[in-house]
Design a protein around this motif. Structure first.
Motif, PDB file in Angstrom:
ATOM      1  N   ALA A  51      15.746  56.456 -29.244  1.00 24.84           N
ATOM      2  CA  ALA A  51      15.939  57.373 -30.372  1.00 24.84           C
ATOM      3  C   ALA A  51      16.859  56.811 -31.452  1.00 24.84           C
ATOM      4  CB  ALA A  51      16.469  58.715 -29.868  1.00 24.84           C
ATOM      5  N   LEU A  52      17.682  55.807 -31.124  1.00 25.65           N
ATOM      6  CA  LEU A  52      18.565  55.191 -32.118  1.00 25.65           C
ATOM      7  C   LEU A  52      17.956  53.933 -32.725  1.00 25.65           C
ATOM      8  CD1 LEU A  52      22.062  55.778 -30.517  1.00 25.65           C
ATOM      9  CD2 LEU A  52      20.901  57.066 -32.307  1.00 25.65           C
ATOM     10  N   THR A  53      16.655  53.823 -32.671  1.00 24.97           N
ATOM     11  CA  THR A  53      15.932  52.778 -33.393  1.00 24.97           C
ATOM     12  C   THR A  53      15.657  53.303 -34.792  1.00 24.97           C
ATOM     13  OG1 THR A  53      14.888  51.959 -31.379  1.00 24.97           O
ATOM     14  CG2 THR A  53      13.782  51.457 -33.451  1.00 24.97           C
ATOM     15  N   SER A  54      15.856  52.464 -35.808  1.00 27.36           N
ATOM     16  CA  SER A  54      15.586  52.890 -37.179  1.00 27.36           C
ATOM     17  C   SER A  54      14.253  52.307 -37.643  1.00 27.36           C
ATOM     18  CB  SER A  54      16.720  52.457 -38.103  1.00 27.36           C
ATOM     19  OG  SER A  54      16.927  51.069 -38.021  1.00 27.36           O
ATOM     20  N   PHE A  55      13.596  53.036 -38.537  1.00 22.77           N
ATOM     21  CA  PHE A  55      12.304  52.570 -39.027  1.00 22.77           C
ATOM     22  C   PHE A  55      12.078  53.028 -40.462  1.00 22.77           C
ATOM     23  CE2 PHE A  55      11.416  56.810 -37.837  1.00 22.77           C
ATOM     24  CZ  PHE A  55      10.187  57.200 -38.349  1.00 22.77           C
ATOM     25  N   GLY A  56      11.312  52.225 -41.204  1.00 19.19           N
ATOM     26  CA  GLY A  56      10.994  52.578 -42.575  1.00 19.19           C
ATOM     27  C   GLY A  56       9.850  51.747 -43.122  1.00 19.19           C
ATOM     28  N   ASN A  57       9.093  52.342 -44.041  1.00 14.42           N
ATOM     29  CA  ASN A  57       7.996  51.679 -44.747  1.00 14.42           C
ATOM     30  C   ASN A  57       6.927  51.115 -43.828  1.00 14.42           C
ATOM     31  OD1 ASN A  57       9.227  52.214 -47.242  1.00 14.42           O
ATOM     32  ND2 ASN A  57      10.508  50.405 -47.026  1.00 14.42           N
ATOM     33  N   ASN A  58       6.646  51.808 -42.731  1.00 13.11           N
ATOM     34  CA  ASN A  58       5.593  51.401 -41.812  1.00 13.11           C
ATOM     35  C   ASN A  58       4.377  52.298 -41.968  1.00 13.11           C
ATOM     36  OD1 ASN A  58       7.094  49.423 -39.981  1.00 13.11           O
ATOM     37  ND2 ASN A  58       8.416  51.220 -39.905  1.00 13.11           N
ATOM     38  N   ALA A  59       3.203  51.746 -41.674  1.00  7.33           N
ATOM     39  CA  ALA A  59       1.988  52.541 -41.524  1.00  7.33           C
ATOM     40  C   ALA A  59       1.698  52.576 -40.027  1.00  7.33           C
ATOM     41  CB  ALA A  59       0.836  51.905 -42.275  1.00  7.33           C
ATOM     42  N   ILE A  60       1.884  53.744 -39.407  1.00 12.52           N
ATOM     43  CA  ILE A  60       1.681  53.900 -37.958  1.00 12.52           C
ATOM     44  C   ILE A  60       0.555  54.913 -37.796  1.00 12.52           C
ATOM     45  CG2 ILE A  60       2.781  54.417 -35.755  1.00 12.52           C
ATOM     46  CD1 ILE A  60       5.502  53.913 -37.096  1.00 12.52           C
ATOM     47  N   VAL A  61      -0.668  54.417 -37.607  1.00 12.88           N
ATOM     48  CA  VAL A  61      -1.849  55.291 -37.630  1.00 12.88           C
ATOM     49  C   VAL A  61      -2.859  54.912 -36.558  1.00 12.88           C
ATOM     50  CG1 VAL A  61      -1.639  55.755 -40.101  1.00 12.88           C
ATOM     51  CG2 VAL A  61      -3.018  53.836 -39.338  1.00 12.88           C
ATOM     52  N   GLY A  62      -3.617  55.898 -36.112  1.00 11.82           N
ATOM     53  CA  GLY A  62      -4.771  55.675 -35.257  1.00 11.82           C
ATOM     54  C   GLY A  62      -4.477  55.231 -33.837  1.00 11.82           C
ATOM     55  N   ASN A  63      -3.254  55.421 -33.356  1.00 13.09           N
ATOM     56  CA  ASN A  63      -2.915  55.042 -31.986  1.00 13.09           C
ATOM     57  C   ASN A  63      -3.343  56.164 -31.044  1.00 13.09           C
ATOM     58  OD1 ASN A  63      -1.321  52.463 -32.519  1.00 13.09           O
ATOM     59  ND2 ASN A  63      -0.416  53.924 -33.933  1.00 13.09           N
ATOM     60  N   SER A  64      -3.853  55.814 -29.874  1.00 15.91           N
ATOM     61  CA  SER A  64      -4.521  56.780 -28.994  1.00 15.91           C
ATOM     62  C   SER A  64      -3.675  57.990 -28.626  1.00 15.91           C
ATOM     63  CB  SER A  64      -4.997  56.088 -27.718  1.00 15.91           C
ATOM     64  OG  SER A  64      -6.004  55.161 -28.028  1.00 15.91           O
ATOM     65  N   LEU A  65      -2.388  57.808 -28.286  1.00 18.43           N
ATOM     66  CA  LEU A  65      -1.541  58.932 -27.860  1.00 18.43           C
ATOM     67  C   LEU A  65      -0.579  59.406 -28.940  1.00 18.43           C
ATOM     68  CD1 LEU A  65      -0.732  57.925 -24.175  1.00 18.43           C
ATOM     69  CD2 LEU A  65      -2.512  59.458 -25.022  1.00 18.43           C
ATOM     70  N   GLY A  66      -0.638  58.808 -30.118  1.00 18.96           N
ATOM     71  CA  GLY A  66       0.220  59.247 -31.208  1.00 18.96           C
ATOM     72  C   GLY A  66       1.022  58.108 -31.799  1.00 18.96           C
ATOM     73  N   SER A  67       1.813  58.447 -32.817  1.00 21.40           N
ATOM     74  CA  SER A  67       2.585  57.433 -33.529  1.00 21.40           C
ATOM     75  C   SER A  67       3.783  56.927 -32.746  1.00 21.40           C
ATOM     76  CB  SER A  67       3.046  57.990 -34.876  1.00 21.40           C
ATOM     77  OG  SER A  67       1.938  58.294 -35.673  1.00 21.40           O
TER      78      SER A  67
END
Length: 85
Positions: A51-67
């Motif tokens: 949960a303390l991983t940071s993320f930005g400007n990604n396209a996270i799409v179409g994965n079988s169980l979710g993003s």
């Protein structure tokens, strides 16, 4: 199978992580950043991270169980924890 697996602290930036049979990005420990990637069409989750991983400007799409498996920290523009920036 993973597209990218980070054992400690990593910067995962500017990649196409796609069509893996398992998780696209796996980060079990805190402190990593996921920036500017396309993470798509993986067999389970796009990202499984602490949960303390940071993320930005990604396209996270179409994965079988979710993003994602966790509510990670969005970068807009800074993340500070536990105190505010």
């Amino acid at each position: 199978q993973f597209g990218v697996r980070c054992a400690k602290v990593c910067l995962i930036e500017a990649n196409v992580i796609s069509n893996n049979s398992g998780i696209g990005v796996s980060i079990p420990k805190p402190g990593s950043s996921i920036l500017g990637n396309t993470i798509s069409y993986n067999g389970t989750y796009g990202v499984s991270a602490d949960a303390l991983t940071s993320f930005g400007n990604n396209a996270i799409v179409g994965n079988s169980l979710g993003s994602t498996t966790e509510a990670m920290q969005p970068l807009h523009p800074n993340v500070c924890f536990p105190q505010a920036c």
